[in-house]
Design a protein around this motif. Sequence first.
Motif, PDB file in Angstrom:
ATOM      1  N   ARG A  91       0.826  -1.211   0.000  1.00 18.53           N
ATOM      2  CA  ARG A  91       0.000   0.000   0.000  1.00 18.53           C
ATOM      3  C   ARG A  91       0.863   1.265   0.000  1.00 18.53           C
ATOM      4  N   LEU A  92       2.003   1.231   0.689  1.00 15.69           N
ATOM      5  CA  LEU A  92       2.853   2.418   0.798  1.00 15.69           C
ATOM      6  C   LEU A  92       3.966   2.482  -0.251  1.00 15.69           C
ATOM      7  N   HIS A  93       4.113   1.416  -1.031  1.00 15.16           N
ATOM      8  CA  HIS A  93       5.219   1.337  -1.995  1.00 15.16           C
ATOM      9  C   HIS A  93       5.310   2.611  -2.830  1.00 15.16           C
ATOM     10  N   PRO A  94       6.473   3.198  -3.025  1.00 17.28           N
ATOM     11  CA  PRO A  94       7.812   2.699  -2.736  1.00 17.28           C
ATOM     12  C   PRO A  94       8.349   3.106  -1.363  1.00 17.28           C
ATOM     13  N   THR A  95       7.555   3.809  -0.568  1.00 17.90           N
ATOM     14  CA  THR A  95       8.007   4.235   0.760  1.00 17.90           C
ATOM     15  C   THR A  95       8.100   3.038   1.697  1.00 17.90           C
ATOM     16  N   VAL A  96       9.183   2.975   2.457  1.00 20.32           N
ATOM     17  CA  VAL A  96       9.347   1.940   3.479  1.00 20.32           C
ATOM     18  C   VAL A  96       9.432   2.654   4.822  1.00 20.32           C
ATOM     19  N   PRO A  97       8.523   2.348   5.743  1.00 17.43           N
ATOM     20  CA  PRO A  97       8.556   3.006   7.057  1.00 17.43           C
ATOM     21  C   PRO A  97       9.865   2.718   7.797  1.00 17.43           C
ATOM     22  N   THR A  98      10.106   3.489   8.836  1.00 11.94           N
ATOM     23  CA  THR A  98      11.319   3.308   9.634  1.00 11.94           C
ATOM     24  C   THR A  98      11.343   1.915  10.262  1.00 11.94           C
ATOM     25  N   ASP A  99      12.534   1.506  10.676  1.00  6.54           N
ATOM     26  CA  ASP A  99      12.703   0.211  11.340  1.00  6.54           C
ATOM     27  C   ASP A  99      11.803   0.115  12.572  1.00  6.54           C
ATOM     28  N   SER A 100      11.767   1.195  13.364  1.00 10.76           N
ATOM     29  CA  SER A 100      10.957   1.196  14.594  1.00 10.76           C
ATOM     30  C   SER A 100       9.480   1.009  14.293  1.00 10.76           C
ATOM     31  N   VAL A 101       8.974   1.688  13.267  1.00  5.06           N
ATOM     32  CA  VAL A 101       7.553   1.584  12.914  1.00  5.06           C
ATOM     33  C   VAL A 101       7.227   0.156  12.485  1.00  5.06           C
ATOM     34  N   ARG A 102       8.064  -0.445  11.652  1.00  2.51           N
ATOM     35  CA  ARG A 102       7.796  -1.817  11.195  1.00  2.51           C
ATOM     36  C   ARG A 102       7.866  -2.802  12.357  1.00  2.51           C
ATOM     37  N   LEU A 103       8.839  -2.627  13.258  1.00  3.06           N
ATOM     38  CA  LEU A 103       8.948  -3.525  14.409  1.00  3.06           C
ATOM     39  C   LEU A 103       7.752  -3.372  15.339  1.00  3.06           C
ATOM     40  N   VAL A 104       7.379  -2.153  15.649  1.00  2.19           N
ATOM     41  CA  VAL A 104       6.254  -1.935  16.567  1.00  2.19           C
ATOM     42  C   VAL A 104       4.954  -2.449  15.949  1.00  2.19           C
ATOM     43  N   ALA A 105       4.787  -2.331  14.640  1.00  2.00           N
ATOM     44  CA  ALA A 105       3.589  -2.881  13.985  1.00  2.00           C
ATOM     45  C   ALA A 105       3.521  -4.392  14.204  1.00  2.00           C
ATOM     46  N   LYS A 106       4.661  -5.089  14.095  1.00  2.00           N
ATOM     47  CA  LYS A 106       4.676  -6.540  14.337  1.00  2.00           C
ATOM     48  C   LYS A 106       4.359  -6.855  15.797  1.00  2.00           C
ATOM     49  N   ILE A 107       4.907  -6.070  16.706  1.00  5.09           N
ATOM     50  CA  ILE A 107       4.637  -6.277  18.135  1.00  5.09           C
ATOM     51  C   ILE A 107       3.158  -6.059  18.420  1.00  5.09           C
ATOM     52  N   LEU A 150       3.276   5.283  12.429  1.00  6.39           N
ATOM     53  CA  LEU A 150       2.764   3.945  12.737  1.00  6.39           C
ATOM     54  C   LEU A 150       1.278   3.846  12.385  1.00  6.39           C
ATOM     55  N   ARG A 151       0.506   4.842  12.758  1.00  7.32           N
ATOM     56  CA  ARG A 151      -0.934   4.825  12.442  1.00  7.32           C
ATOM     57  C   ARG A 151      -1.173   4.835  10.933  1.00  7.32           C
ATOM     58  N   LEU A 152      -0.352   5.568  10.187  1.00  7.79           N
ATOM     59  CA  LEU A 152      -0.474   5.568   8.722  1.00  7.79           C
ATOM     60  C   LEU A 152      -0.124   4.183   8.157  1.00  7.79           C
ATOM     61  N   PHE A 153       0.887   3.549   8.729  1.00  8.96           N
ATOM     62  CA  PHE A 153       1.298   2.220   8.279  1.00  8.96           C
ATOM     63  C   PHE A 153       0.213   1.193   8.583  1.00  8.96           C
ATOM     64  N   LEU A 154      -0.394   1.305   9.764  1.00 12.48           N
ATOM     65  CA  LEU A 154      -1.429   0.345  10.174  1.00 12.48           C
ATOM     66  C   LEU A 154      -2.760   0.608   9.478  1.00 12.48           C
ATOM     67  N   LYS A 155      -3.027   1.852   9.158  1.00 15.55           N
ATOM     68  CA  LYS A 155      -4.264   2.293   8.520  1.00 15.55           C
ATOM     69  C   LYS A 155      -5.506   1.721   9.216  1.00 15.55           C
ATOM     70  N   GLU A 156      -6.234   0.784   8.567  1.00 11.76           N
ATOM     71  CA  GLU A 156      -7.476   0.252   9.150  1.00 11.76           C
ATOM     72  C   GLU A 156      -7.236  -0.455  10.485  1.00 11.76           C
ATOM     73  N   GLU A 157      -6.103  -1.100  10.612  1.00  9.31           N
ATOM     74  CA  GLU A 157      -5.837  -1.873  11.833  1.00  9.31           C
ATOM     75  C   GLU A 157      -5.585  -0.983  13.043  1.00  9.31           C
ATOM     76  N   ALA A 158      -5.401   0.315  12.836  1.00  9.02           N
ATOM     77  CA  ALA A 158      -5.162   1.224  13.957  1.00  9.02           C
ATOM     78  C   ALA A 158      -6.320   1.172  14.948  1.00  9.02           C
ATOM     79  N   ASP A 159      -7.521   0.851  14.464  1.00 12.48           N
ATOM     80  CA  ASP A 159      -8.675   0.733  15.358  1.00 12.48           C
ATOM     81  C   ASP A 159      -8.504  -0.425  16.334  1.00 12.48           C
ATOM     82  N   ASP A 160      -7.730  -1.452  15.950  1.00 10.54           N
ATOM     83  CA  ASP A 160      -7.514  -2.609  16.817  1.00 10.54           C
ATOM     84  C   ASP A 160      -6.675  -2.266  18.048  1.00 10.54           C
ATOM     85  N   LEU A 161      -6.061  -1.093  18.079  1.00  6.56           N
ATOM     86  CA  LEU A 161      -5.184  -0.737  19.187  1.00  6.56           C
ATOM     87  C   LEU A 161      -5.940  -0.638  20.505  1.00  6.56           C
TER      88      LEU A 161
END
Length: 184
Positions: A91-107, A150-161
Amino acid sequence: MAQKVERFCSPGKGNGLRAVSSLKAGELLFSAEAFASSVSKRVMKYTCENCLSRKDKLLRCSQCKISRYCDASCQKRSWPEHREECRRLKRLHPTVPTDSVRLVAKILSKLVNRSHGPAEELYSLEELESHLSEMSEEKKSELEDLGVALRLFLKEEADDLSLLPPGLDPISIIAKVSPIPSLS
């Protein structure tokens, strides 16, 4: 296997582990897979997302075009965890979020889905220190910026927080797992 280490707290210095019995040199004390991991953007081209092996030539995920794998076997083993991130990266291609954002999304995905494992036998994420109260307003602002990303990366899933365990929010998790050079 009986525990060979115990947790302890040293006031002013933090938490630690100590042996509870005599140990032999080289003896394995504890082993567990990481709760979550994310390959750093600076080595993504040369690091397998599954086994973390470094190689000059890796297969690229045909969907997100970002994650890389040793072979089809590594990619298949990684797919259950990569599926969500793959969709977000596409969805974000070609942008790759920061390492922290990708790690926290997995957590966050693991916490929302209540996925816990042996990695939390000694310490849980809730028990890690965030140092938020000791941070300058500038550092807190940097964390807020990561929270927005992080919220932009998660998009719809941000509601699950809202399903996160009590006391955990995205900013405190980012503070717990992100390298913050200094607290002042």
